[in-house]
Design an enzyme around this catalytic site. Structure first.
Site, PDB file in Angstrom:
ATOM      1  CB  CYS A  84      13.149 -11.122 -80.523  1.00 11.31           C
ATOM      2  SG  CYS A  84      13.079 -11.935 -82.534  1.00 11.31           S
ATOM      3  CB  CYS A 198      12.913 -19.463 -81.800  1.00 11.68           C
ATOM      4  SG  CYS A 198      11.496 -18.506 -82.628  1.00 11.68           S
TER       5      CYS A 198
END
Length: 248
Positions: A84, A198
């Site tokens: 992440c 992302c």
């Protein structure tokens, strides 16, 4: 279980699933035992990263990540990986919790860009509002002497729609929207290379790869690095020696 690494995931779950799938499918396999050993922590209850970064009155996501890292550290994995990007806001604090190496997804991706595109002085960046707001990738890119292009004010709403409205809320990838974002960054803002900041964008790349644009996909890169390292460790190399070149 010997020679394994720990994946701190769940941010979000579909993106984490994509990361694990990449690891499994990018290996050369002839039998079950050729797969890597890993423990996946899919902590879906971790508070939203962007919400806290933009507004510290929102739930702090550090506490959940701290608990996950400390629990896993007791099992003594060879290294940690956290697929992440935005969660790397707390990377330094998490890495200090243990002497087990903790790969920095963003730095590894930025160095990959420099190595693969040495003549490119600018890279386009599309990411969550949290990453953009706190300059997470921008700082890493500027550290290696490159310029960041974020595009105009029309870009971020499109990226947020793709990440949140499509992937996080509906579990689907709008390939046309993803390609539109890449096309705009390339055609209107002169980005010959675009970094997917992302993991939901990495999922979009996995599901809709049919486009002509050069992308740096940190999720693919960190999957390949995890594979490389764990195979070396399995073959007998000391974990810290194997990982040293990636601890920027």
């Amino acid at each position: 279980m010997k020679h394994f690494f720990s994946i701190i995931g769940g941010m979000g779950t579909i993106a984490t699933e994509s990361y694990v799938r990449m690891i499994n499918h990018r290996l050369k396999i002839t039998k079950d035992q050729d797969y890597l050993n890993y423990i996946l922590v899919n902590d879906a209850q971790i508070p939203d990263r962007t919400a806290y970064i933009k507004d510290h009155s929102q739930p702090n996501f550090f506490n959940a990540l701290r608990d996950d890292v400390l629990q896993q550290a007791m099992l003594k994995p060879d290294f940690f990986v956290m697929p992440c990007n935005t969660a790397h806001y707390f990377y330094d604090d998490l890495a200090k919790l243990t002497d087990i190496p903790f790969l920095h997804m963003m730095r590894i991706a930025v160095h990959k860009f420099v190595n693969d595109y040495p003549e490119e002085k600018k890279i386009g960046l599309i990411a969550t509002e949290g990453s953009i707001y706190d300059h997470l990738y921008e700082d890493e890119i500027e550290q290696v002497g490159r310029e960041v292009e974020l595009g105009g004010p029309e870009i971020q709403p499109l990226v947020t729609e793709l990440i949140y409205s499509n992937i996080k809320e509906k579990g689907v990838v709008d390939g046309e929207l993803y390609h539109r974002i890449l096309r705009t960054m390339h055609d209107q803002y002169g980005c010959n290379v675009i970094l997917l900041g992302c993991t939901e964008l990495s999922l979009a790349q996995e599901k809709a790869p049919e486009h002509p644009y050069n992308v740096i996909d940190p999720q693919v890169i960190i999957a390949d690095v995890a594979i490389e390292l764990e195979l070396k460790i399995r073959a007998g190399m000391d974990p810290k020696t194997a990982i040293e070149k990636y601890m920027y």
